[in-house]
Design an enzyme around this catalytic site. Structure first.
Site, PDB file in Angstrom:
ATOM      1  N   ASP A 157       9.186   2.731   1.364  1.00 11.23           N
ATOM      2  CA  ASP A 157       8.093   3.560   1.873  1.00 11.23           C
ATOM      3  C   ASP A 157       8.006   3.307   3.379  1.00 11.23           C
ATOM      4  O   ASP A 157       7.423   2.319   3.820  1.00 11.23           O
ATOM      5  CB  ASP A 157       6.805   3.186   1.138  1.00 11.23           C
ATOM      6  CG  ASP A 157       5.597   3.956   1.627  1.00 11.23           C
ATOM      7  OD1 ASP A 157       5.690   4.632   2.672  1.00 11.23           O
ATOM      8  OD2 ASP A 157       4.547   3.876   0.964  1.00 11.23           O
TER       9      ASP A 157
ATOM     10  N   TYR B 276       0.857  -1.180   0.000  1.00 12.86           N
ATOM     11  CA  TYR B 276       0.000   0.000   0.000  1.00 12.86           C
ATOM     12  C   TYR B 276       0.895   1.232   0.000  1.00 12.86           C
ATOM     13  O   TYR B 276       1.774   1.368   0.850  1.00 12.86           O
ATOM     14  CB  TYR B 276      -0.919   0.027   1.228  1.00 12.86           C
ATOM     15  CG  TYR B 276      -1.720   1.310   1.298  1.00 12.86           C
ATOM     16  CD1 TYR B 276      -2.843   1.491   0.487  1.00 12.86           C
ATOM     17  CD2 TYR B 276      -1.330   2.358   2.127  1.00 12.86           C
ATOM     18  CE1 TYR B 276      -3.553   2.676   0.510  1.00 12.86           C
ATOM     19  CE2 TYR B 276      -2.037   3.554   2.154  1.00 12.86           C
ATOM     20  CZ  TYR B 276      -3.153   3.712   1.345  1.00 12.86           C
ATOM     21  OH  TYR B 276      -3.840   4.889   1.366  1.00 12.86           O
TER      22      TYR B 276
HETATM   23  C1  LIG Z   1      -0.651   5.990   4.992  1.00 11.24           C
HETATM   24  C2  LIG Z   1       0.338   5.500   4.013  1.00 11.24           C
HETATM   25  C3  LIG Z   1       0.527   6.151   2.779  1.00 11.24           C
HETATM   26  C4  LIG Z   1      -0.318   7.318   2.331  1.00 11.24           C
HETATM   27  O1  LIG Z   1      -0.204   8.432   3.161  1.00 11.24           O
HETATM   28  P1  LIG Z   1      -1.340   9.567   3.130  1.00 11.24           P
HETATM   29  O2  LIG Z   1      -0.804  10.625   4.025  1.00 11.24           O
HETATM   30  O3  LIG Z   1      -2.588   8.935   3.629  1.00 11.24           O
HETATM   31  O4  LIG Z   1      -1.455  10.030   1.719  1.00 11.24           O
HETATM   32  C5  LIG Z   1       1.503   5.663   1.935  1.00 11.24           C
HETATM   33  N1  LIG Z   1       2.267   4.606   2.275  1.00 11.24           N
HETATM   34  C6  LIG Z   1       2.113   3.957   3.442  1.00 11.24           C
HETATM   35  C7  LIG Z   1       3.001   2.813   3.758  1.00 11.24           C
HETATM   36  C8  LIG Z   1       1.133   4.377   4.350  1.00 11.24           C
HETATM   37  O5  LIG Z   1       0.957   3.718   5.503  1.00 11.24           O
END
Ligand SMILES: *Cc1c(COP(=O)(O)O)cnc(C)c1O
Length: 431
Positions: A252, A158
């Site tokens: 990420d 995600y």
């Molecule tokens: C929450 C999340 C996102 C997106 O962040 P937003 O601030 O909601 O746009 C991207 N990557 C990971 C791993 C996340 O947990």
């Protein structure tokens, strides 16, 4: 802490006027608005508690999508925001810089292992991932390598809700079938965790290397995909695969960063250095919106040129907002002055013990913990919304999704609040 049972339930209480007036005009996240149960009217937060308009108080097991790692309304963060508010709430970053942003950038680079040394600030996690993707794509273009515009990402992954990030999410999570041709095509592989998945990963990598620029994953935990854990060894496999095929490795850390998995950043546990890292969620301790994309020197250097088209063309209006940066600096102060990683260890020990009895309950498929994350995975949750209502009625804020019930509490949570959360999960699942 209040016992919810002694308080009136929301149905018997008049809701505040702002709730009645405004609710018909709000579109809620991830909700089928026809059938979703009414959202709670929250009026105050403190520590790990949420106060509702009807007087009830919930113990919070989620920490506002795991952002509020120091608990709500921490006085040190509040003071930093107040001081910054008086001095300069916001100024455009196009042509001006300021102390909160530059101090924060230097501190983040000093904390991140490896030569990650350039920070690009944005205002949400999804946008920080989009910036990482743009960096990876333009990195090739600036070097004169054409046709290498795709990423290899993973099932269960995600990376955000915007159109570009949806395309690198798990196909089901990102609803690739529903959005179809509106999404860019990337390569989605299984994480290389055993012989079969490694073979499939390497096959896809070999077949597509010529059109790929980067591999991207969440390190150690795929959060929104279902709190799926993998070992540091997987990250070493990805680092090696990226090196073998001349690919960038993007990690990420939006979910995992700032202590959640037990180390300040998850990738530290693998002893590798990614080329680009994205940060958000707990970056400001859950108080204001801020995100960062951090690149290694060699990535940044590919953008240094006499050709104006080689510049990174991105610049959100509220980029590097001084209030948010002041907040993030205050959050980093707290990591320095208070024993956050020790608290994470203690939470892990508690969750591991306290959730273990759930394993033998009917319908429970798995119980797992990592750092300050506790997961009870069920065979199936027929109605996550109804289950959430059960938890609320018991006085806790826990938000089940897919087939999991998870806890991502503030690192400052008291043992008694933690026990309330785990006891409630056990009690509700036993019933
Ligand atoms: C929450 C999340 C996102 C997106 O962040 P937003 O601030 O909601 O746009 C991207 N990557 C990971 C791993 C996340 O947990």
């Amino acid at each position: 802490m209040s016992a919810s049972a002694s308080r009136p339930s929301p149905s018997t209480q008049q809701m505040p006027q702002w709730y009645e007036d405004g609710l018909p005009h709000i579109w809620l996240p991830y909700s089928q608005m026809k059938t979703a149960s009414a959202p709670l009217a929250a009026v105050r937060t403190h520590d790990t508690h949420i106060e509702l308009a009807d007087g009830r108080e919930l113990v919070d097991g989620v920490a506002a999508w795991w952002t509020a790692c120091h608990g709500y309304n921490h006085p040190h963060i509040r003071a930093a925001v107040s001081a910054q508010l008086a001095a300069m709430p916001h100024i455009m970053f196009g042509g001006t810089v300021h102390e909160p942003a530059l101090r924060l950038a230097a501190r983040l680079c000093a904390m991140l292992p490896g030569d990650l040394e350039r920070v690009f600030f944005t205002d949400s996690g999804s946008v920080s991932v989009e910036v990482a993707m743009k960096m990876a794509i333009q990195y090739r273009l600036n070097k004169g390598e054409t046709g290498r515009t795709k990423l290899l990402a993973f099932k269960g992954g995600y990376h955000g809700d915007t159109l570009a990030t949806m395309a690198v999410c798990d196909p089901e999570e990102g609803m690739h079938h529903l959005y179809g041709s509106a999404l860019a095509e990337h390569i989605i592989a299984p994480l290389p965790q055993d012989e079969a998945s490694t073979a499939e990963f390497l096959r896809l990598l070999k077949n597509h290397a010529h059109e790929l620029t980067a591999i991207m994953t969440e390190p150690l935990v795929q959060g929104a995909g279902g709190m799926l854990f993998h070992s540091p060894e997987v990250l070493r496999t990805l680092r090696k695969a990226a090196d073998d095929h001349d690919l960038l490795l993007i990690l990420d850390e939006i979910f995992t960063g700032f202590g959640r998995t037990g180390s300040m950043f998850a990738y530290e546990q693998a002893g590798i250095v990614p080329d680009i890292v994205t940060l958000s969620k707990a970056l400001t301790g859950g108080t204001l919106a801020l995100a960062a994309t951090v690149a290694r020197r060699h990535v940044f250097e590919a953008f240094l040129s006499d050709n104006p088209e080689h510049a990174l063309m991105h610049g959100p209006t509220f980029m590097a907002n001084p209030l948010a940066c002041a907040c993030a600096n205050a959050s980093l102060d707290l990591f320095e002055t208070e024993p956050r990683l020790e608290q994470v260890q203690a939470i892990n020990a508690f969750l591991t013990d306290a959730l273990e009895p759930c394993r033998t309950l009917p319908g429970v498929k798995d119980v797992r913990t990592m750092g300050a994350i506790g997961v009870v995975e069920l065979e199936k949750i027929a109605n996550p919304d109804a289950l959430r209502q059960r938890f609320i009625a018991e006085g806790v804020w826990i938000r089940p999704f897919r087939s999991i019930i998870y806890l991502t509490p503030a690192f400052t949570i008291t043992q008694s609040d933690l026990k309330t959360l785990t006891d409630t999960i056990y009690r509700v699942l036993s019933a």
